[in-house]
Design an enzyme around this catalytic site. Structure first.
Site, PDB file in Angstrom:
ATOM      1  N   PRO A  75      60.127 -58.585 -10.374  1.00 17.75           N
ATOM      2  CA  PRO A  75      60.178 -57.679 -11.523  1.00 17.75           C
ATOM      3  C   PRO A  75      60.467 -58.465 -12.802  1.00 17.75           C
ATOM      4  CG  PRO A  75      62.186 -57.518 -10.242  1.00 17.75           C
ATOM      5  CD  PRO A  75      61.269 -58.432  -9.490  1.00 17.75           C
ATOM      6  N   MET A  76      59.715 -58.164 -13.851  1.00 19.54           N
ATOM      7  CA  MET A  76      59.918 -58.821 -15.142  1.00 19.54           C
ATOM      8  C   MET A  76      59.930 -57.740 -16.222  1.00 19.54           C
ATOM      9  SD  MET A  76      57.341 -62.037 -14.614  1.00 19.54           S
ATOM     10  CE  MET A  76      56.110 -61.124 -13.697  1.00 19.54           C
ATOM     11  N   ALA A  77      61.040 -57.647 -16.944  1.00 23.84           N
ATOM     12  CA  ALA A  77      61.178 -56.627 -17.985  1.00 23.84           C
ATOM     13  C   ALA A  77      60.085 -56.785 -19.026  1.00 23.84           C
ATOM     14  CB  ALA A  77      62.553 -56.726 -18.635  1.00 23.84           C
ATOM     15  N   GLN A 129      63.396 -52.037  -9.151  1.00 21.56           N
ATOM     16  CA  GLN A 129      64.634 -52.812  -9.155  1.00 21.56           C
ATOM     17  C   GLN A 129      65.685 -52.081  -9.970  1.00 21.56           C
ATOM     18  OE1 GLN A 129      65.376 -56.522 -11.481  1.00 21.56           O
ATOM     19  NE2 GLN A 129      65.447 -57.451  -9.460  1.00 21.56           N
ATOM     20  N   CYS A 158      70.790 -61.254 -12.146  1.00 18.39           N
ATOM     21  CA  CYS A 158      70.233 -61.446 -13.484  1.00 18.39           C
ATOM     22  C   CYS A 158      71.255 -62.153 -14.385  1.00 18.39           C
ATOM     23  CB  CYS A 158      69.838 -60.113 -14.094  1.00 18.39           C
ATOM     24  SG  CYS A 158      69.111 -60.272 -15.744  1.00 18.39           S
TER      25      CYS A 158
END
Length: 181
Positions: A75-77, A129, A158
């Site tokens: 997952p990448m914001a 996530q 994170c």
């Protein structure tokens, strides 16, 4: 099927092709001078070199979920939205995790999860996530979304300063009382 990627770098020669033309700044390699340019003339398309007898890699198991092929898109914001995930699925990702969602955001604004983790009708398995620092908020957020997804990834790693200041992400394992809850 297995994916094979063949990458080669072409070096451009700095002289004339046959010695008769004046030297130009760059000339593209031709089949005659491939060996000089470092290219292999026996390179064939992947479809010609594939070995159908080769066994595929084993599936990745995450609880009851079986991921084939065992390739996971992290997952990448601001990046892993539905269009990006669908392209990655086409390219061979077996599990594509939607953007990170705060447990507080799920509780305070239930529509936000649909906005951030908007899943396509054909998207399966569906994965999201969650990040948070309060065990009660995390548990409530999981109970609210678990019927809409196949996989929930809890973020305890994170390193982003904003996330850690909120007591979430990588700061959770540093607090054993919260981590155990």
């Amino acid at each position: 099927s297995c994916l094979r990627v063949v990458v080669f770098v072409s070096s451009w020669s700095n002289g004339s092709r046959d010695g008769k033309e004046p030297a130009s700044r760059f000339t593209r390699p031709s089949p005659r001078n491939w060996p000089d340019a470092g290219l292999d003339p026996t390179i064939r398309p992947v479809s010609e070199t594939s070995n159908p007898a080769r066994t595929p890699p084993p599936a990745l198991r995450i609880g009851p979920l079986e991921v084939r092929p065992p390739v996971v898109l992290a997952p990448m914001a601001g990046v892993t939205d539905y269009p990006y995930r669908s392209v990655c699925r086409e390219m061979g990702a077996g599990l594509c995790i939607a953007e990170m969602v705060s447990a507080r955001a799920v509780l305070e604004n239930p529509g936000r999860i649909r906005e951030i983790a908007g899943f396509g009708k054909d998207e399966s398995p569906r994965s999201v996530q969650l990040v948070g620092g309060d065990p009660r908020d995390m548990a409530e957020a999981v109970s609210r979304i678990r019927d809409r997804v196949d996989h929930i990834d809890l973020n305890f790693g994170c390193p982003d300063c904003k996330v850690m200041r909120a007591g979430a992400g990588a700061s959770v394992p540093a607090r054993p009382d919260v981590f155990r809850a």
